[in-house]
Design an enzyme around this catalytic site. Structure first.
Site, PDB file in Angstrom:
ATOM      1  CD  GLN A 185      -2.899   0.959   2.371  1.00  0.00           C
ATOM      2  OE1 GLN A 185      -2.505   0.713   3.462  1.00  0.00           O
ATOM      3  NE2 GLN A 185      -3.996   1.507   2.299  1.00  0.00           N
TER       4      GLN A 185
ATOM      5  CG  MET B  87       0.175  -3.229   5.295  1.00  0.00           C
ATOM      6  SD  MET B  87      -0.735  -1.682   4.653  1.00  0.00           S
ATOM      7  CE  MET B  87      -1.980  -2.646   3.591  1.00  0.00           C
TER       8      MET B  87
ATOM      9  CD  GLU C 277      -6.156   3.695   6.981  1.00  0.00           C
ATOM     10  OE1 GLU C 277      -6.430   3.558   7.982  1.00  0.00           O
ATOM     11  OE2 GLU C 277      -5.578   2.938   6.106  1.00  0.00           O
TER      12      GLU C 277
ATOM     13  CD  GLU D 108      -3.432  -1.937  11.117  1.00  0.00           C
ATOM     14  OE1 GLU D 108      -3.678  -1.793   9.777  1.00  0.00           O
ATOM     15  OE2 GLU D 108      -2.745  -0.755  11.399  1.00  0.00           O
TER      16      GLU D 108
ATOM     17  N   GLY E 115       3.106   1.439  11.642  1.00  0.00           N
ATOM     18  CA  GLY E 115       2.827   0.883  12.851  1.00  0.00           C
ATOM     19  C   GLY E 115       2.111  -0.596  12.707  1.00  0.00           C
TER      20      GLY E 115
ATOM     21  CG  HIS F  64      -7.966  -1.471   7.948  1.00  0.00           C
ATOM     22  ND1 HIS F  64      -8.373  -0.563   6.990  1.00  0.00           N
ATOM     23  CD2 HIS F  64      -6.884  -0.947   8.498  1.00  0.00           C
ATOM     24  CE1 HIS F  64      -7.767   0.693   7.248  1.00  0.00           C
ATOM     25  NE2 HIS F  64      -6.755   0.396   7.870  1.00  0.00           N
TER      26      HIS F  64
ATOM     27  CE1 TYR G 284      -4.895   5.754   9.785  1.00  0.00           C
ATOM     28  CE2 TYR G 284      -4.338   7.382   7.929  1.00  0.00           C
ATOM     29  CZ  TYR G 284      -4.343   6.024   8.313  1.00  0.00           C
ATOM     30  OH  TYR G 284      -3.330   5.402   7.700  1.00  0.00           O
TER      31      TYR G 284
HETATM   32  N1  BES Z   1      -3.151   1.042   6.031  1.00  0.00           N
HETATM   33  C1  BES Z   1      -2.344   1.670   7.059  1.00  0.00           C
HETATM   34  C2  BES Z   1      -0.884   1.377   7.050  1.00  0.00           C
HETATM   35  C3  BES Z   1      -0.380   2.530   5.738  1.00  0.00           C
HETATM   36  C4  BES Z   1      -0.349   3.740   6.113  1.00  0.00           C
HETATM   37  C5  BES Z   1      -0.189   2.162   4.484  1.00  0.00           C
HETATM   38  C6  BES Z   1       0.387   4.647   4.936  1.00  0.00           C
HETATM   39  C7  BES Z   1       0.347   2.792   3.712  1.00  0.00           C
HETATM   40  C8  BES Z   1       0.605   4.232   3.907  1.00  0.00           C
HETATM   41  C9  BES Z   1      -2.763   1.185   8.475  1.00  0.00           C
HETATM   42  O1  BES Z   1      -4.142   0.535   8.569  1.00  0.00           O
HETATM   43  C10 BES Z   1      -2.615   2.088   9.380  1.00  0.00           C
HETATM   44  O2  BES Z   1      -3.244   3.191   9.186  1.00  0.00           O
HETATM   45  N2  BES Z   1      -1.646   2.131  10.137  1.00  0.00           N
HETATM   46  C11 BES Z   1      -1.209   3.098  11.215  1.00  0.00           C
HETATM   47  C12 BES Z   1      -1.873   2.797  12.686  1.00  0.00           C
HETATM   48  C13 BES Z   1      -3.169   3.067  13.073  1.00  0.00           C
HETATM   49  C14 BES Z   1      -3.636   2.563  14.508  1.00  0.00           C
HETATM   50  C15 BES Z   1      -3.329   4.787  12.603  1.00  0.00           C
HETATM   51  C16 BES Z   1       0.247   3.354  11.440  1.00  0.00           C
HETATM   52  O3  BES Z   1       0.863   2.392  10.948  1.00  0.00           O
HETATM   53  O4  BES Z   1       0.729   3.956  12.452  1.00  0.00           O
HETATM   54 ZN    ZN Z   2      -5.634   1.849   8.705  1.00  0.00          ZN
END
Ligand code: BES
Ligand code: ZN
Length: 640
Positions: free
Chosen positions: A175, A305, A353, A331, A303, A334, A416
């Protein structure tokens, strides 16, 4: 702009093409029309998925840890609703395409004409190069033989000296648009396909994928088979290879990690099965079979995926006390919002998100308490309010035009947190029970589909706005979706616990209270985070030293607390904190922390020089994404 680009592209192509001719000719000639390409309906993909769609992939790959390559082939099965459309355009980036063949009526492989086009322009190089394949009549299977580059942006290869096990490790991060760096495919979230995969790796390592078929033990041949029976978009394709062990958590859940981490991981995530059950009670059946976690080395740039069936997580959330489990809830959530109902393009990212942050808080409420969720919501609200003024006007709204931009930039706090507060607002207008009924229906209605914001908006109008007359209006919804900033009617979350922290902080800073009189003993991690983020820097170094003496913040084992402390340390040039920061930057490649830390360091002369020196040492251990962000923050050129 588009015309100019296609003209440039056209000029760079060969006029007479046969299979496998890829060298740039000395004099560029105009290509035959069938090889001229522009971006498709998704501005981040060359795929013409309105004409032809990949429906199934069969991958056959060899992983070579020494050369840092995946090589083999992919067989693509196509739907061709328009037989007059005679080509397939795939996304690729830095792939060495060795051969393209099609499967004839007798199952025989036949050569076809194909061409790897040039990149659109320097600033669109992240989109890679289109692979144009001419499809003979009646053909619906295409095979591409290829090899990934050792520098593939979507893969990180680690040497034994960069892992806790001492064994090499490799993991993918697809992603938003990096699947094309390890598989030639239609790399857009609008297209979904099922897949099978056979992967051969070193005999002493284990291969896992975001798919069915993950082993519980290493097999002796080093060959692993996977399948994904539910259709998924390309950004959810995931693979990893390492010295992995598995620990069971529940009947359909467990965790994979390197041996050093496995026990701590299994203990930290012991509520995983319970979380799946809560998710199901809220929004319907978990439709993916198993749900496992893979703990990656600390260089993992995120954090977490949400790779289906096997979410990837950073080891930095293993705090020892379950205090950072919101990320796991996220996660897992999702599996409904994002993986089941998917944003059709990165413009609609908030559908993935925003829904997920809302859903995450509903899971957290049951695992912990409404008070904990109120604190998390308030922290998010404050963070969002702080970030909004720093964003450009077009970035302050849920639906954002990202054409011409790197979709990496889509992942800011707006989709988000504003997305989540949008759903909180609907809940405040119609009540939780009705919102839950609506969400369950929504996930059912669009299960295994990719949809855009307008499809959601229509559905919301019919199934929620019109059935709750007067509770909310489409005009209000449109303000959330398309107008910059937080609507004035948004509902700000309140947390009594955090308000008490504010009061204490103020008394301490106003000299009415001594540091050791702060009642921190029963503070949760969230209260600490609020306390630290509410302190205006730069603080005098004596204050930091006193806080350290009282609370040992430089030694904090909670990465979120440590991060805020390191930010204060940079502001104040606090030596013990800077020393800890050096170690942190070398060990941890999580972009959420490294990017802002390097940015803060780059703001001062001492900081920038110091950071560049530390970065040069940390760089070999960083993921390409982390490198790119750090180099931009420090204003230095990439070295390869
Ligand atoms: N889908 C995202 C990971 C992601 C972020 C992929 C940016 C590509 C680009 C994942 O679900 C996510 O949002 N992770 C967050 C944690 C969340 C608790 C806000 C992270 O990795 O910090
Ligand atoms: Zn996410």
């Amino acid at each position: 702009m588009k015309n100019l680009l296609s003209a440039l592209f056209a000029a760079a192509l060969l006029s007479n093409l046969t299979a496998c001719q890829q060298e740039t000719p000395p004099v560029p000639l105009t290509p035959k029309p069938e090889f001229r390409v522009d971006l498709g309906p998704d501005p981040h993909s060359y795929a013409e998925y309105d004409q032809v769609q990949v429906r199934h992939l069969t991958l056959d790959l060899d992983a070579d840890m020494a050369t840092r390559t995946l090589s083999g082939h992919v067989l693509l099965e196509l739907d061709r609703p328009d037989p007059a459309h005679k080509r397939l355009v795939l996304d690729t980036r830095d792939l060495d395409i060795q051969d393209v063949t099609v499967v004839g009526p007798e199952g025989e492989y036949r050569p076809v004409s194909w061409r790897l086009g040039p990149v659109l322009s320097e600033d669109q190089a992240h989109l890679g190069q289109p692979l144009v394949i001419i499809l003979p009549q009646g053909i619906s299977q295409v095979r591409v033989d290829y090899q990934s580059s050792p520098d593939a942006f979507g893969l990180q290869w680690l040497d034994g000296n960069q892992t806790s096990s001492g064994q090499p490790f490799m993991f993918s991060q697809s992603q938003p648009h990096y699947a094309r760096t390890w598989v030639p495919l239609q790399d857009t979230p609008a297209v979904r396909y099922t897949f099978d995969a056979t992967v051969r790796g070193p005999r002493d390592l284990m291969v896992v994928m975001g798919a069915d078929g993950n082993p519980f033990e290493r097999n002796t041949k080093g060959e692993y088979r996977f399948s994904m029976p539910q259709p998924v978009p390309s950004y959810l394709m995931a693979i990893a290879i390492g010295d992995l062990e598995f620990a069971e958590i529940g009947p359909r859940s467990g965790v994979y990690a390197e041996p050093d981490w496995i026990e701590r991981a299994a203990a930290e995530f012991h509520q995983l099965e319970e979380m799946i059950d809560i998710g199901e009670q809220l929004y319907g059946e978990y439709r993916w079979g198993r749900y496992d976690l893979l703990v990656l080395p600390p260089s993992f740039p995120f954090g977490g995926m949400e790779n289906p069936r096997l979410s990837y997580v950073t080891p930095t959330i293993i705090a020892g006390d379950g205090s950072l489990l919101a990320l796991v809830a996220h996660e897992l959530a999702h599996s409904w919002s994002g993986n089941l109902v998917t944003n059709a393009s990165w413009r609609d990212l908030w559908l993935n998100e925003g829904f997920t942050v809302y859903f995450e808080s509903r899971i957290m409420e049951q695992i912990y308490s409404p008070e904990v969720v109120a604190m998390l919501a308030r922290l998010d609200w404050d963070g969002l309010q702080a970030s909004l003024p720093e964003l450009e006007a077009g970035d302050r709204q849920l639906v954002r035009d990202l054409s011409g931009k790197d979709p990496e930039g889509a992942f800011i706090s707006v989709p988000y947190d504003m997305g989540r507060f949008f759903l909180d607002w609907i809940e405040s207008r119609i009540g939780r029970e009705d919102l839950d009924v609506f969400l369950r229906q929504y996930f059912d209605e669009f299960a295994f589909e990719s949809i855009d914001t307008e499809t959601f908006r229509d559905y919301l109008d019919t199934h929620l706005i019109q059935t709750h007359s007067g509770a909310l209006t489409l005009a209000e919804v449109d303000q959330w979706l398309y107008e910059p900033g937080m609507p004035e009617f948004a509902v700000a979350p309140e947390s009594d616990a955090l308000a008490r922290v504010d009061a204490q902080r103020a008394r301490w800073q106003g000299g009415e209270m001594a540091l050791n009189d702060l009642s921190t003993d029963d503070w949760s991690v969230y209260e600490w985070l609020h306390f630290l983020s509410g302190l205006e820097g730069p603080l005098p170094t004596e204050v930091l030293a006193a806080m350290d003496a009282e609370f040992a913040l430089t030694d904090s084992t909670n990465v979120e607390i440590l991060y805020l402390w390191l930010q204060h340390s940079i502001d104040a040039e606090y030596a013990p904190g800077i020393e800890r920061l050096e170690q942190f930057l070398i060990e941890v490649g999580r972009n959420k922390f490294t990017r802002p830390l390097y940015t803060a360091l780059a703001a001062s002369d001492w900081g920038r020089d110091w950071a560049i020196e530390v970065y040069q040492r940390a760089r070999p251990g960083y993921h390409p994404l982390t490198r790119q962000a750090a180099e931009r923050a420090l204003g230095i050129d990439s070295e390869g």
